[in-house]
Write a protein that holds these residues in place. Structure first.
Motif, PDB file in Angstrom:
ATOM      1  N   ALA A 123       0.783  -1.255  -0.016  1.00 20.74           N
ATOM      2  CA  ALA A 123      -0.205   0.037  -0.035  1.00 20.74           C
ATOM      3  C   ALA A 123       1.106   1.335   0.024  1.00 20.74           C
ATOM      4  CB  ALA A 123      -0.883   0.036   1.270  1.00 20.74           C
ATOM      5  N   GLY A 124       0.692   2.195  -0.971  1.00 20.58           N
ATOM      6  CA  GLY A 124       1.284   3.526  -0.968  1.00 20.58           C
ATOM      7  C   GLY A 124       2.790   3.221  -1.620  1.00 20.58           C
ATOM      8  N   GLU A 125       3.000   2.192  -2.229  1.00 20.67           N
ATOM      9  CA  GLU A 125       4.316   1.735  -2.700  1.00 20.67           C
ATOM     10  C   GLU A 125       4.421   1.893  -4.311  1.00 20.67           C
ATOM     11  OE1 GLU A 125       5.968  -1.584  -1.152  1.00 20.67           O
ATOM     12  OE2 GLU A 125       6.479  -0.602   1.072  1.00 20.67           O
ATOM     13  N   THR A 126       5.527   1.926  -4.981  1.00 25.09           N
ATOM     14  CA  THR A 126       5.492   1.862  -6.155  1.00 25.09           C
ATOM     15  C   THR A 126       6.674   0.673  -6.719  1.00 25.09           C
ATOM     16  OG1 THR A 126       5.294   4.090  -6.403  1.00 25.09           O
ATOM     17  CG2 THR A 126       6.426   3.149  -8.328  1.00 25.09           C
ATOM     18  N   ALA A 127       6.222   0.090  -7.757  1.00 24.89           N
ATOM     19  CA  ALA A 127       7.184  -0.984  -8.091  1.00 24.89           C
ATOM     20  C   ALA A 127       7.471  -0.922  -9.637  1.00 24.89           C
ATOM     21  CB  ALA A 127       6.703  -2.304  -8.073  1.00 24.89           C
ATOM     22  N   VAL A 142       1.939   6.088 -21.775  1.00 24.07           N
ATOM     23  CA  VAL A 142       1.396   5.035 -21.116  1.00 24.07           C
ATOM     24  C   VAL A 142       0.549   5.220 -19.981  1.00 24.07           C
ATOM     25  CG1 VAL A 142       2.282   2.968 -19.616  1.00 24.07           C
ATOM     26  CG2 VAL A 142       3.765   3.917 -21.469  1.00 24.07           C
ATOM     27  N   TYR A 143      -0.760   4.726 -20.344  1.00 26.32           N
ATOM     28  CA  TYR A 143      -1.925   4.878 -19.516  1.00 26.32           C
ATOM     29  C   TYR A 143      -2.023   3.730 -18.373  1.00 26.32           C
ATOM     30  CZ  TYR A 143      -3.103   9.227 -22.377  1.00 26.32           C
ATOM     31  OH  TYR A 143      -2.986  10.361 -22.946  1.00 26.32           O
ATOM     32  N   ALA A 144      -3.124   4.144 -17.449  1.00 26.81           N
ATOM     33  CA  ALA A 144      -3.470   3.215 -16.559  1.00 26.81           C
ATOM     34  C   ALA A 144      -4.433   2.112 -17.396  1.00 26.81           C
ATOM     35  CB  ALA A 144      -4.230   3.736 -15.382  1.00 26.81           C
ATOM     36  N   ARG A 145      -4.551   0.864 -16.896  1.00 28.35           N
ATOM     37  CA  ARG A 145      -5.822   0.171 -17.323  1.00 28.35           C
ATOM     38  C   ARG A 145      -6.863   0.504 -16.606  1.00 28.35           C
ATOM     39  NH1 ARG A 145      -6.400  -4.580 -17.901  1.00 28.35           N
ATOM     40  NH2 ARG A 145      -7.618  -4.747 -19.865  1.00 28.35           N
ATOM     41  N   ALA A 194      -2.006   1.813 -10.724  1.00 30.27           N
ATOM     42  CA  ALA A 194      -1.885   2.719 -11.679  1.00 30.27           C
ATOM     43  C   ALA A 194      -0.405   3.400 -12.093  1.00 30.27           C
ATOM     44  CB  ALA A 194      -2.901   3.903 -11.683  1.00 30.27           C
ATOM     45  N   PRO A 195       0.077   3.641 -13.171  1.00 31.64           N
ATOM     46  CA  PRO A 195       1.224   4.296 -13.327  1.00 31.64           C
ATOM     47  C   PRO A 195       1.314   5.505 -12.308  1.00 31.64           C
ATOM     48  CG  PRO A 195       0.249   4.046 -15.297  1.00 31.64           C
ATOM     49  CD  PRO A 195      -0.886   3.780 -14.471  1.00 31.64           C
ATOM     50  N   ALA A 196       2.566   5.519 -11.474  1.00 30.37           N
ATOM     51  CA  ALA A 196       2.784   6.371 -10.634  1.00 30.37           C
ATOM     52  C   ALA A 196       3.017   7.969 -11.319  1.00 30.37           C
ATOM     53  CB  ALA A 196       4.136   6.026  -9.868  1.00 30.37           C
ATOM     54  N   ASN A 197       3.608   7.849 -12.424  1.00 27.54           N
ATOM     55  CA  ASN A 197       3.733   9.257 -13.173  1.00 27.54           C
ATOM     56  C   ASN A 197       2.306   9.668 -13.735  1.00 27.54           C
ATOM     57  OD1 ASN A 197       4.197   7.347 -14.856  1.00 27.54           O
ATOM     58  ND2 ASN A 197       5.617   8.320 -15.950  1.00 27.54           N
ATOM     59  N   LYS A 198       1.415   8.937 -13.741  1.00 32.44           N
ATOM     60  CA  LYS A 198      -0.071   9.261 -14.079  1.00 32.44           C
ATOM     61  C   LYS A 198      -0.061   8.750 -15.625  1.00 32.44           C
ATOM     62  CE  LYS A 198      -1.428   9.912 -10.111  1.00 32.44           C
ATOM     63  NZ  LYS A 198      -1.457   8.603  -9.373  1.00 32.44           N
ATOM     64  N   VAL A 199       0.886   9.495 -16.297  1.00 33.50           N
ATOM     65  CA  VAL A 199       1.053   9.173 -17.973  1.00 33.50           C
ATOM     66  C   VAL A 199       2.364   9.225 -18.203  1.00 33.50           C
ATOM     67  CG1 VAL A 199       0.494   9.937 -20.301  1.00 33.50           C
ATOM     68  CG2 VAL A 199      -1.151  10.508 -18.497  1.00 33.50           C
ATOM     69  N   GLY A 200       2.868   7.931 -18.601  1.00 34.08           N
ATOM     70  CA  GLY A 200       4.403   7.913 -19.022  1.00 34.08           C
ATOM     71  C   GLY A 200       4.527   8.460 -20.494  1.00 34.08           C
ATOM     72  N   VAL A 201       5.730   8.844 -20.770  1.00 34.32           N
ATOM     73  CA  VAL A 201       5.995   9.485 -22.158  1.00 34.32           C
ATOM     74  C   VAL A 201       7.135   8.549 -22.386  1.00 34.32           C
ATOM     75  CG1 VAL A 201       6.835  11.492 -23.251  1.00 34.32           C
ATOM     76  CG2 VAL A 201       5.100  11.869 -21.517  1.00 34.32           C
ATOM     77  N   MET A 220       9.069   0.297 -19.275  1.00 30.26           N
ATOM     78  CA  MET A 220       8.845  -0.039 -17.866  1.00 30.26           C
ATOM     79  C   MET A 220       7.827   0.776 -17.558  1.00 30.26           C
ATOM     80  SD  MET A 220      11.611  -2.018 -16.707  1.00 30.26           S
ATOM     81  CE  MET A 220      11.853  -1.652 -15.059  1.00 30.26           C
ATOM     82  N   VAL A 221       7.053   0.038 -16.446  1.00 29.76           N
ATOM     83  CA  VAL A 221       5.940   0.732 -15.951  1.00 29.76           C
ATOM     84  C   VAL A 221       5.965   0.774 -14.604  1.00 29.76           C
ATOM     85  CG1 VAL A 221       3.195   0.595 -15.709  1.00 29.76           C
ATOM     86  CG2 VAL A 221       4.266  -0.172 -17.858  1.00 29.76           C
ATOM     87  N   ALA A 222       5.876   2.206 -13.930  1.00 27.18           N
ATOM     88  CA  ALA A 222       5.973   2.506 -12.582  1.00 27.18           C
ATOM     89  C   ALA A 222       4.795   2.205 -11.951  1.00 27.18           C
ATOM     90  CB  ALA A 222       6.735   3.593 -12.288  1.00 27.18           C
ATOM     91  N   LEU A 223       4.440   1.084 -11.388  1.00 32.23           N
ATOM     92  CA  LEU A 223       2.864   0.890 -10.923  1.00 32.23           C
ATOM     93  C   LEU A 223       2.936   1.266  -9.308  1.00 32.23           C
ATOM     94  CD1 LEU A 223       1.455  -2.432 -12.213  1.00 32.23           C
ATOM     95  CD2 LEU A 223       0.994  -0.113 -12.735  1.00 32.23           C
ATOM     96  N   TYR A 224       1.946   2.255  -9.089  1.00 35.27           N
ATOM     97  CA  TYR A 224       1.729   2.905  -7.809  1.00 35.27           C
ATOM     98  C   TYR A 224       0.593   2.054  -7.240  1.00 35.27           C
ATOM     99  CZ  TYR A 224       0.819   5.931  -3.886  1.00 35.27           C
ATOM    100  OH  TYR A 224       0.145   6.400  -2.631  1.00 35.27           O
ATOM    101  N   ASN A 225       0.686   1.532  -5.930  1.00 32.27           N
ATOM    102  CA  ASN A 225      -0.449   1.013  -5.350  1.00 32.27           C
ATOM    103  C   ASN A 225      -1.128   2.271  -4.586  1.00 32.27           C
ATOM    104  OD1 ASN A 225      -2.370  -0.491  -4.027  1.00 32.27           O
ATOM    105  ND2 ASN A 225      -0.842  -1.965  -3.059  1.00 32.27           N
TER     106      ASN A 225
END
Length: 149
Positions: free
Chosen positions: A39-43, A61-64, A74-81, A91-96
């Motif tokens: 919870a509250g972490e990014t991988a 790169v958007y969230a599903r 969802a992606p930690a940066n909201k939208v990856g470029v 790579m996708v930085a997923l934030y919980n």
């Protein structure tokens, strides 16, 4: 439009569209074992692919929506470029954003990739900007509800 991609690992899954009218192509996790995101972490989740985005286009790169709304991932940066000159692994930085640990399995759909055009601006410094009705009104300045007819 053709987007060339390279598998950096033989287990990687090519991006796929979920339907004929889908704007985003699904990106898939590549992992040796389940990834647990607290919870509250990014991988940072590997996809095992690199892509050649055509010049004058960008990969976004958007969230599903299901993963974000049902699992809180969802992606930690909201939208990856992904710029057209980048050739490294996607790579996708997923934030919980949920309150409990969540897991991602190898081969799970983790984000979606949208290829889009963009405009490159030329910035010029000036002393004044044109006036508008809104002016300097910022966050929330246009109200909570739309105007009634």
């Amino acid at each position: 439009m053709l987007v060339r991609f390279k598998k950096l690992d033989e287990r990687a899954i090519a991006p796929t569209y979920g339907s004929d009218c889908a704007a985003g192509a699904d990106l898939y996790a590549l992992a040796d074992k389940e990834i647990t995101i607290g919870a509250g972490e990014t991988a940072f989740v590997h996809t095992g692919i690199a892509a050649e985005i055509p010049e004058n286009l960008v990969g976004l790169v958007y969230a599903r929506s299901g993963l974000a709304c049902k699992k809180g991932l969802a992606p930690a940066n909201k939208v990856g470029v992904i710029d057209s000159d980048y050739r490294g692994e996607i790579m996708v930085a997923l934030y919980n954003q949920s309150n409990e640990p969540r897991t991602i399995a190898d081969g799970e759909r983790i984000a979606q990739l949208v290829i889009a055009p963009y405009l490159r601006a030329e910035f010029t410094e000036c002393e004044t900007l044109s006036d508008t009705a809104r002016g300097e009104g910022g966050f929330g300045s246009t109200g909570k509800f739309g105007k009634k007819a």
